[in-house]
Design an enzyme around this catalytic site. Structure first.
Site, PDB file in Angstrom:
ATOM      1  N   ASP A   1       0.791  10.588   1.695  1.00 62.24           N
ATOM      2  CA  ASP A   1       0.640   9.691   0.542  1.00 62.24           C
ATOM      3  C   ASP A   1       0.298  10.566  -0.658  1.00 62.24           C
ATOM      4  O   ASP A   1      -0.867  10.701  -1.035  1.00 62.24           O
ATOM      5  CB  ASP A   1      -0.487   8.684   0.865  1.00 62.24           C
ATOM      6  CG  ASP A   1      -0.761   7.733  -0.288  1.00 62.24           C
ATOM      7  OD1 ASP A   1       0.115   7.582  -1.154  1.00 62.24           O
ATOM      8  OD2 ASP A   1      -1.867   7.140  -0.303  1.00 62.24           O
TER       9      ASP A   1
ATOM     10  N   SER B   1       0.809  -1.216   0.000  1.00 63.31           N
ATOM     11  CA  SER B   1       0.000   0.000   0.000  1.00 63.31           C
ATOM     12  C   SER B   1       0.846   1.272   0.000  1.00 63.31           C
ATOM     13  O   SER B   1       1.706   1.459   0.877  1.00 63.31           O
ATOM     14  CB  SER B   1      -0.895  -0.031   1.252  1.00 63.31           C
ATOM     15  OG  SER B   1      -1.299   1.265   1.602  1.00 63.31           O
TER      16      SER B   1
ATOM     17  N   HIS C   1     -12.512   1.858  -7.461  1.00 64.81           N
ATOM     18  CA  HIS C   1     -12.321   2.439  -6.129  1.00 64.81           C
ATOM     19  C   HIS C   1     -13.431   3.447  -5.853  1.00 64.81           C
ATOM     20  O   HIS C   1     -13.935   4.089  -6.770  1.00 64.81           O
ATOM     21  CB  HIS C   1     -10.954   3.125  -6.046  1.00 64.81           C
ATOM     22  CG  HIS C   1     -10.486   3.340  -4.630  1.00 64.81           C
ATOM     23  ND1 HIS C   1     -11.069   2.743  -3.543  1.00 64.81           N
ATOM     24  CD2 HIS C   1      -9.469   4.090  -4.135  1.00 64.81           C
ATOM     25  CE1 HIS C   1     -10.439   3.111  -2.438  1.00 64.81           C
ATOM     26  NE2 HIS C   1      -9.460   3.942  -2.771  1.00 64.81           N
TER      27      HIS C   1
ATOM     28  N   LYS D   1      -0.195  12.487  -7.445  1.00 67.38           N
ATOM     29  CA  LYS D   1      -1.544  12.246  -6.909  1.00 67.38           C
ATOM     30  C   LYS D   1      -1.591  12.576  -5.419  1.00 67.38           C
ATOM     31  O   LYS D   1      -0.536  12.824  -4.793  1.00 67.38           O
ATOM     32  CB  LYS D   1      -1.942  10.777  -7.132  1.00 67.38           C
ATOM     33  CG  LYS D   1      -0.948   9.703  -6.755  1.00 67.38           C
ATOM     34  CD  LYS D   1      -0.647   9.375  -5.318  1.00 67.38           C
ATOM     35  CE  LYS D   1      -1.713   9.129  -4.339  1.00 67.38           C
ATOM     36  NZ  LYS D   1      -2.018   7.718  -4.066  1.00 67.38           N
TER      37      LYS D   1
ATOM     38  N   ARG E   1      -6.631   0.964 -12.265  1.00 62.64           N
ATOM     39  CA  ARG E   1      -7.484   1.421 -11.156  1.00 62.64           C
ATOM     40  C   ARG E   1      -8.269   2.656 -11.584  1.00 62.64           C
ATOM     41  O   ARG E   1      -7.685   3.667 -12.007  1.00 62.64           O
ATOM     42  CB  ARG E   1      -6.597   1.726  -9.958  1.00 62.64           C
ATOM     43  CG  ARG E   1      -7.263   2.518  -8.860  1.00 62.64           C
ATOM     44  CD  ARG E   1      -6.426   2.457  -7.604  1.00 62.64           C
ATOM     45  NE  ARG E   1      -6.640   3.563  -6.714  1.00 62.64           N
ATOM     46  CZ  ARG E   1      -6.027   3.705  -5.546  1.00 62.64           C
ATOM     47  NH1 ARG E   1      -5.143   2.792  -5.153  1.00 62.64           N
ATOM     48  NH2 ARG E   1      -6.264   4.744  -4.773  1.00 62.64           N
TER      49      ARG E   1
HETATM   50  C1  SPV Z   1      -3.345   2.616  -0.691  1.00 63.13           C
HETATM   51  O1  SPV Z   1      -3.502   1.756   0.174  1.00 63.13           O
HETATM   52  O2  SPV Z   1      -2.346   3.306  -0.780  1.00 63.13           O
HETATM   53  C2  SPV Z   1      -4.401   2.846  -1.662  1.00 63.13           C
HETATM   54  C3  SPV Z   1      -5.748   2.517  -1.315  1.00 63.13           C
HETATM   55  O3  SPV Z   1      -4.103   3.340  -2.711  1.00 63.13           O
HETATM   56  S1  SPV Z   1      -6.497   3.941  -0.740  1.00 63.13           S
HETATM   57  O4  SPV Z   1      -5.767   4.437   0.372  1.00 63.13           O
HETATM   58  O5  SPV Z   1      -7.824   3.536  -0.410  1.00 63.13           O
HETATM   59  O6  SPV Z   1      -6.484   4.905  -1.816  1.00 63.13           O
HETATM   60 MG    MG Z   2      -2.276   4.175  -2.801  1.00 60.90          MG
END
Ligand code: SPV
Ligand code: MG
Length: 562
Positions: A65, A53, A196, A127, A165
């Protein structure tokens, strides 16, 4: 871990196995991970795959992230997980780390690392995590379809699973946009579609699935609509269910609670029963496996099961060494070219794995321990035998024991030879003294007579032969003796017991000799006379003793010239 280009290698098989498992009756259930440990825990729990992830990997690095980490960071984490588990890794590769050129580079890196599947999403680089409100910009359909084509073009073997995705629901474009894009990505060659959504219900995803009609394998990430079971998803035609971040969130909660408890209590006692024991930590590291491999492949140090006693009390009155040096320096502390005899002994013993070394003496403990990892045992008073047995009584019965005189300097190779012995009581002996037989410098060598006598052949095929000791004494004649006793005795655990039992027996009886004044030679001879077998192990040089000033000078010169 090395990965070869061989399609039948284990790593390549993971991709093939994962591809096949997607065709099974049941969905593959993947757990999110970010390192070797989380991947192993997923495997132990029974999951079918690990989702590497981006959210978890970023969080574990303490950054958002949001493509703050690089492809190399993500690939390294995926590799670590892949090496730690037999499970296939489904790698979250964000948007492919750039345009289709980056995707090609990425696919080559992931495929040759043995990653089973890569997943790229149709957002713009850089992103942000799909659950962060605000900026969620989508790439055009054709730009992203180009990335899928690039990925399929870049993979060398047919096994790697390329997942497209869809972020239409995340970006607010609805199910129709998702279906339009799914169709384009499927035509571009995607092996699987991931739909998603961040909706509170599964509704939009279920609607997508109804219209998609199982045209390709599908994955879901039901983080915000957790009620549906794996069985529910199976019945809707889902092939991969990803629980993307639950391990990380469980760990954060457990760590925060534990940290707070420790600070509040001012100790760790209150959390001990709630946290994993260290044995579990070592298990997860793979320590039991490493130990097995170590036994098979690591050079076993010959003395790792040996404990050493250096008796250094009850020595004789000062000889010419003390007179010439102007002081009565205890023999273990005698400096030989910058290091004491004891330090040199400890170094040689440690280098062959002897880990417990005890000096039995009347020296202050600090003086002893200043010479290295050596334990000080207080001598009970009395002679050499009492000193030796004070040390022997401190050791467990299962250990092999080396008794080593305190005035010896020796090479570790001498110990290696002695530690090969399989006898219960083995004396290290040398017959080099015979070479100077015409003019032995010393009046009283500890001499040994064996049965049979060693052959006097100059050439001998066997490097070392075992002989049984018939007599040991300073009063044997040089001419009739076969060996000189070096001042080291190795006792097996049984030999240690024979020694202890003999000593107690002789001390308790009206025996011919007095254990208070008897020498080690006397004791050994008494055992031999009582029918105990004492063996020899032969060395040729590699040692010297420091008795008098001549020895001391020779020792300094030899150590200096090495
Ligand atoms: C991740 O686990 O980094 C994903 C899933 O991309 S989510 O966090 O739901 O986007
Ligand atoms: Mg991710």
């Amino acid at each position: 871990m090395f990965v070869t280009g061989n399609p039948d290698s284990l790593m390549m098989n993971k991709a093939r196995q994962f591809r096949q498992s997607l065709l099974g009756d049941q969905p593959v259930v993947a757990m999110g991970g970010h390192d070797g440990m989380s991947a192993k825990l997923a495997e132990h729990a029974g999951f079918g795959a690990v989702w590497a992830s981006g959210l978890e990997i970023s969080t574990s690095a303490g950054v958002p992230d949001a493509n703050i980490l690089t492809m190399t960071d993500f690939l390294d984490a995926a590799r670590e997980m892949n090496a730690a588990t037999a499970l296939p890794i489904v790698a979250d590769c964000d948007t492919g780390f750039g345009n289709s050129n980056n995707v090609i580079h990425m696919v080559r890196g992931y495929e040759t690392s043995g990653i089973a599947a890569i997943c790229i999403e149709d957002k713009l680089f850089p992103k942000v995590n799909s659950f962060i409100p605000g900026r969620q910009e989508l790439a055009t359909v054709w730009e992203f379809a180009g990335k899928i084509m690039a990925a399929k073009h870049a993979q060398e073997l047919p096994d790697l699973v390329v997942i497209a995705r869809l972020e239409s629901l995340i970006a607010g474009y609805g199910v129709d946009d998702a279906l339009r894009r799914a169709d384009a990505y499927h035509r571009a060659g995607a092996d699987m579609i991931l739909i998603h959504s961040k909706d509170k219900t599964a509704g939009p995803v279920l609607e997508f699935l109804r219209h998609w009609k199982r045209r390709s394998p599908v994955a879901v990430v039901p983080t915000t609509y957790p009620e549906l079971t794996v069985e529910d998803w199976r019945s809707q035609g889902v092939n991969l269910v990803i629980y993307a971040n639950h391990g990380l969130r469980a760990a954060i909660d457990a760590m925060e609670k534990t940290y707070a408890k420790i600070l509040a209590a001012g100790s760790t006692a209150s959390v001990e029963s709630e946290i994993s024991p260290l044995s579990r930590v070592f298990e997860l590291q793979g320590m039991p496996q490493m130990k097995l491999e170590e036994q098979r492949f690591l050079k076993n140090l010959s003395g790792s099961d040996v404990r050493a006693i250096i008796p250094a009390a009850g020595t004789v009155a000062p000889g010419d060494l003390e007179v010439r040096m102007g002081a009565a320096v205890p023999r273990p502390l005698l400096d030989i070219y910058g290091r004491t005899i004891l330090q040199r002994q400890v170094d040689s013993l440690s280098s062959v794995g002897v880990q417990r070394i005890s000096l039995v003496s009347d020296l202050p403990a600090e003086t002893v321990t200043a010479n290295g990892p050596v334990e000080a045992i207080e001598a009970p008073g009395g002679g050499l035998l009492q000193t030796i047995f004070a040390g022997l009584e401190c050791f467990g019965e299962s250990d092999r024991t080396l008794i080593c005189f305190c005035d010896l300097l020796f090479e570790s190779s001498v110990l290696d030879v002695l530690f090969q012995s399989e006898g219960d009581i083995t004396l290290l002996v040398d017959r080099t003294f015979q070479e100077t037989r015409a003019k032995p410098r010393k009046a009283s060598l500890d001499l040994v007579l064996t049965d049979p006598a060693p052959s006097s052949d100059v050439r001998a095929l066997k490097q070392s032969q075992v002989f049984t000791v018939k007599a040991i004494s300073k009063s044997l004649s040089v001419e009739e003796s076969h060996f000189e006793f070096v001042g080291m005795v190795l006792l097996s655990s049984k030999g240690g017991e024979i020694f202890r039992e003999g000593y107690r027996r002789y001390a308790a009886s009206e025996h011919a000799f007095d254990t208070g004044t008897a020498s080690l030679n006397d004791f050994l001879q008494q055992l031999i006379d009582d029918g105990v077998s004492v063996q020899t192990c032969e060395t040729h040089r590699g040692w010297l003793e420091v008795h008098d000033f001549e020895d001391y000078k020779a020792a300094v010169e030899q150590v200096q010239s090495r």
